[in-house]
Design a protein around this motif. Sequence first.
Motif, PDB file in Angstrom:
ATOM      1  N   VAL A  52      38.420  46.090  42.026  1.00 62.24           N
ATOM      2  CA  VAL A  52      39.352  45.084  41.965  1.00 62.24           C
ATOM      3  C   VAL A  52      39.386  44.302  40.815  1.00 62.24           C
ATOM      4  O   VAL A  52      38.101  43.887  40.381  1.00 62.24           O
ATOM      5  CB  VAL A  52      38.867  44.019  43.238  1.00 62.24           C
ATOM      6  CG1 VAL A  52      40.094  42.948  43.503  1.00 62.24           C
ATOM      7  CG2 VAL A  52      39.206  44.998  44.864  1.00 62.24           C
ATOM      8  N   LYS A  53      40.415  43.952  40.341  1.00 60.02           N
ATOM      9  CA  LYS A  53      40.599  43.157  39.117  1.00 60.02           C
ATOM     10  C   LYS A  53      41.577  41.784  39.437  1.00 60.02           C
ATOM     11  O   LYS A  53      42.407  41.952  40.488  1.00 60.02           O
ATOM     12  CB  LYS A  53      41.175  44.031  37.760  1.00 60.02           C
ATOM     13  CG  LYS A  53      40.548  44.963  37.367  1.00 60.02           C
ATOM     14  CD  LYS A  53      41.094  45.692  36.499  1.00 60.02           C
ATOM     15  CE  LYS A  53      40.289  46.906  35.714  1.00 60.02           C
ATOM     16  NZ  LYS A  53      41.189  47.719  34.740  1.00 60.02           N
ATOM     17  N   LEU A  54      41.221  40.847  38.907  1.00 55.81           N
ATOM     18  CA  LEU A  54      42.050  39.707  38.866  1.00 55.81           C
ATOM     19  C   LEU A  54      42.848  39.234  37.772  1.00 55.81           C
ATOM     20  O   LEU A  54      42.215  39.048  36.736  1.00 55.81           O
ATOM     21  CB  LEU A  54      40.963  38.341  39.292  1.00 55.81           C
ATOM     22  CG  LEU A  54      40.360  38.544  40.623  1.00 55.81           C
ATOM     23  CD1 LEU A  54      39.372  37.310  40.692  1.00 55.81           C
ATOM     24  CD2 LEU A  54      41.219  38.867  41.710  1.00 55.81           C
ATOM     25  N   SER A  74      42.951  54.187  42.488  1.00 53.74           N
ATOM     26  CA  SER A  74      43.233  53.066  41.590  1.00 53.74           C
ATOM     27  C   SER A  74      42.680  51.763  41.308  1.00 53.74           C
ATOM     28  O   SER A  74      42.332  51.387  42.712  1.00 53.74           O
ATOM     29  CB  SER A  74      44.779  52.929  41.352  1.00 53.74           C
ATOM     30  OG  SER A  74      45.492  54.205  41.386  1.00 53.74           O
ATOM     31  N   ASP A  75      42.426  51.324  40.579  1.00 58.58           N
ATOM     32  CA  ASP A  75      41.919  49.551  40.530  1.00 58.58           C
ATOM     33  C   ASP A  75      42.992  48.985  41.191  1.00 58.58           C
ATOM     34  O   ASP A  75      44.025  48.981  40.832  1.00 58.58           O
ATOM     35  CB  ASP A  75      41.606  49.177  39.053  1.00 58.58           C
ATOM     36  CG  ASP A  75      40.439  49.941  38.459  1.00 58.58           C
ATOM     37  OD1 ASP A  75      39.679  50.461  39.325  1.00 58.58           O
ATOM     38  OD2 ASP A  75      40.136  49.752  37.332  1.00 58.58           O
ATOM     39  N   HIS A 117      32.912  39.544  49.109  1.00 59.72           N
ATOM     40  CA  HIS A 117      34.156  39.460  48.432  1.00 59.72           C
ATOM     41  C   HIS A 117      35.360  40.292  48.618  1.00 59.72           C
ATOM     42  O   HIS A 117      34.952  41.280  49.328  1.00 59.72           O
ATOM     43  CB  HIS A 117      33.948  39.048  46.951  1.00 59.72           C
ATOM     44  CG  HIS A 117      33.137  40.305  46.420  1.00 59.72           C
ATOM     45  ND1 HIS A 117      33.541  41.523  46.049  1.00 59.72           N
ATOM     46  CD2 HIS A 117      31.934  40.254  45.901  1.00 59.72           C
ATOM     47  CE1 HIS A 117      32.916  42.244  45.376  1.00 59.72           C
ATOM     48  NE2 HIS A 117      32.026  41.489  45.448  1.00 59.72           N
ATOM     49  N   ILE A 118      36.486  40.262  47.779  1.00 60.94           N
ATOM     50  CA  ILE A 118      37.656  40.967  48.044  1.00 60.94           C
ATOM     51  C   ILE A 118      37.342  42.534  47.707  1.00 60.94           C
ATOM     52  O   ILE A 118      37.715  43.519  48.232  1.00 60.94           O
ATOM     53  CB  ILE A 118      38.573  40.771  47.148  1.00 60.94           C
ATOM     54  CG1 ILE A 118      39.996  41.361  47.918  1.00 60.94           C
ATOM     55  CG2 ILE A 118      38.578  40.419  45.895  1.00 60.94           C
ATOM     56  CD1 ILE A 118      41.351  40.490  47.131  1.00 60.94           C
ATOM     57  N   GLY A 119      36.276  42.785  46.786  1.00 58.71           N
ATOM     58  CA  GLY A 119      35.963  43.939  46.282  1.00 58.71           C
ATOM     59  C   GLY A 119      35.238  44.826  47.368  1.00 58.71           C
ATOM     60  O   GLY A 119      35.374  45.963  47.593  1.00 58.71           O
ATOM     61  N   HIS A 120      34.405  43.998  47.935  1.00 53.34           N
ATOM     62  CA  HIS A 120      33.706  44.645  49.270  1.00 53.34           C
ATOM     63  C   HIS A 120      34.685  44.832  50.443  1.00 53.34           C
ATOM     64  O   HIS A 120      34.694  46.098  51.026  1.00 53.34           O
ATOM     65  CB  HIS A 120      32.638  43.623  49.900  1.00 53.34           C
ATOM     66  CG  HIS A 120      31.649  43.326  48.718  1.00 53.34           C
ATOM     67  ND1 HIS A 120      31.250  41.940  48.975  1.00 53.34           N
ATOM     68  CD2 HIS A 120      30.770  43.990  48.273  1.00 53.34           C
ATOM     69  CE1 HIS A 120      30.228  41.983  47.994  1.00 53.34           C
ATOM     70  NE2 HIS A 120      29.911  43.283  47.678  1.00 53.34           N
TER      71      HIS A 120
END
Length: 481
Positions: free
Chosen positions: A261-263, A301-302, A38-41
Amino acid sequence: MSIYIYNVLTRKKELFVPIEEGKVKMYACGITASGDAHIGHAYQSVIFDVIKKYFEYKGYEVTYVRNYTDVDDKIIAKGNELGIDPQEYANNQIIKTDFELNKIGNDKATVQARATENINEMIDFIDKLIEKGYAYATEFGDVFFSVKKYPQYGKLSNRVVENSISGVRKDVEPGKIDNEDFALWKSAKKDEIYWEAPWGKGRPGWHIECSAMSMKYLGETIDIHGGGKDLIFPHHENEIAQSEALTGKKFSNYWIHNGLVKLNGQKMSKSLGNGISIKELLDLYHPDVIRFILLQNNYKSDLNIVDGIFEEVEKHLYNFYKTFAAIDNLEVERQCKIQSNELSINMENEFNEAMSNDFNTAIAISNLFKYFDTMKGMLGKKKNACDLKLIKESIIKTYVILGILQYDPKEVVDEIRNKYLKKYKVTESEINSLIEKRSEYKKNKDYENADLIKKQLLDKGIVVLDGRSGTDWDVNIAKEN
């Protein structure tokens, strides 16, 4: 130019001094192959890919090891669910993930280590920890690391042992002496994949994998170890404990951790069902759009993915590539012999200033906007053709380190334009027909109907561009649905 790194271990920015002059030994914890990446990876892998590329750009020989965890509870469960061997499932996921990470511009690591290919090293590592008194085997065939035997435990995460299990999931583990002890070897459950070890059939715990593979490929002490900040505790804390207990040496001189990563401000998690896979992103956006978003943030940063951010960045990159395409179409009366100019020199200096200061990709990316503004201002003058071509080539040469702006400009412009024509359900012939009709209205001084066609096109997502040489059009990426 010196490189400064924020070292999570010391909690301060430090001058990078390699163990061996001219060489960098770097390990980054990779992906557990239990599902789609996913986008975090993507965020973590792109950050460390850029760090590796920048060191190479500065003349270092980089040995970059990145691992895949290809055996764990989730992989076993997923394999059983699909009715296939868990190792086959993990292998398929690794192949898929490699393809996707390559698609978004990542180089392969020097070594892509898999847990299952290094089991013997892990067994040997655990055996030596038991011999030294830092670990113990239980009657059930499990092996645990005794945290209390390692006095420096908590130095990375700044936790004390008594609080070390706070916020960590507590599994029922028979035979474990203290709650904070962590598993080095897990005994096999019924019908579960296993390896033979002195303590019985089983498989390695998660934490031992990275320590064993880091030592195998990079040695007992490395320059840089890193991953997402969610790994600081317990994973990286445990890595330090077991590695330094074994060798008596410092495990890694620098620790680098990227944000999460935050959505829309919310933590991304499977339980919330708000994850975005890399495949989903690649199906919707050009790889440069994805990479640009991941790098326009300070890595520590996140990264908050808000509604509309992909379209906003897509519009910027569309305009960047349009500028490149316009420069490509410039004619020059003579061979351009200029090898550098003030802007190209300043650009490289500013890039190095940003990147040598803890890999500040956010500043390096923000600088692009002023470079492109300058180029657009120069486009109308024929005498600037050679300078423009030089600036374009300087951007491409410099920003290859970030892995962006490396595609054929016309192809990217056409791809994004055609995407929006399809989205807006309008064809080029339809647009050209309306523009021709509008030109007739203007010729006859019927400005009211000419304006109505302009509005009609805008409603369809098409912007009319009137200029000295005639009327052109473009897609409106910012159009609201």
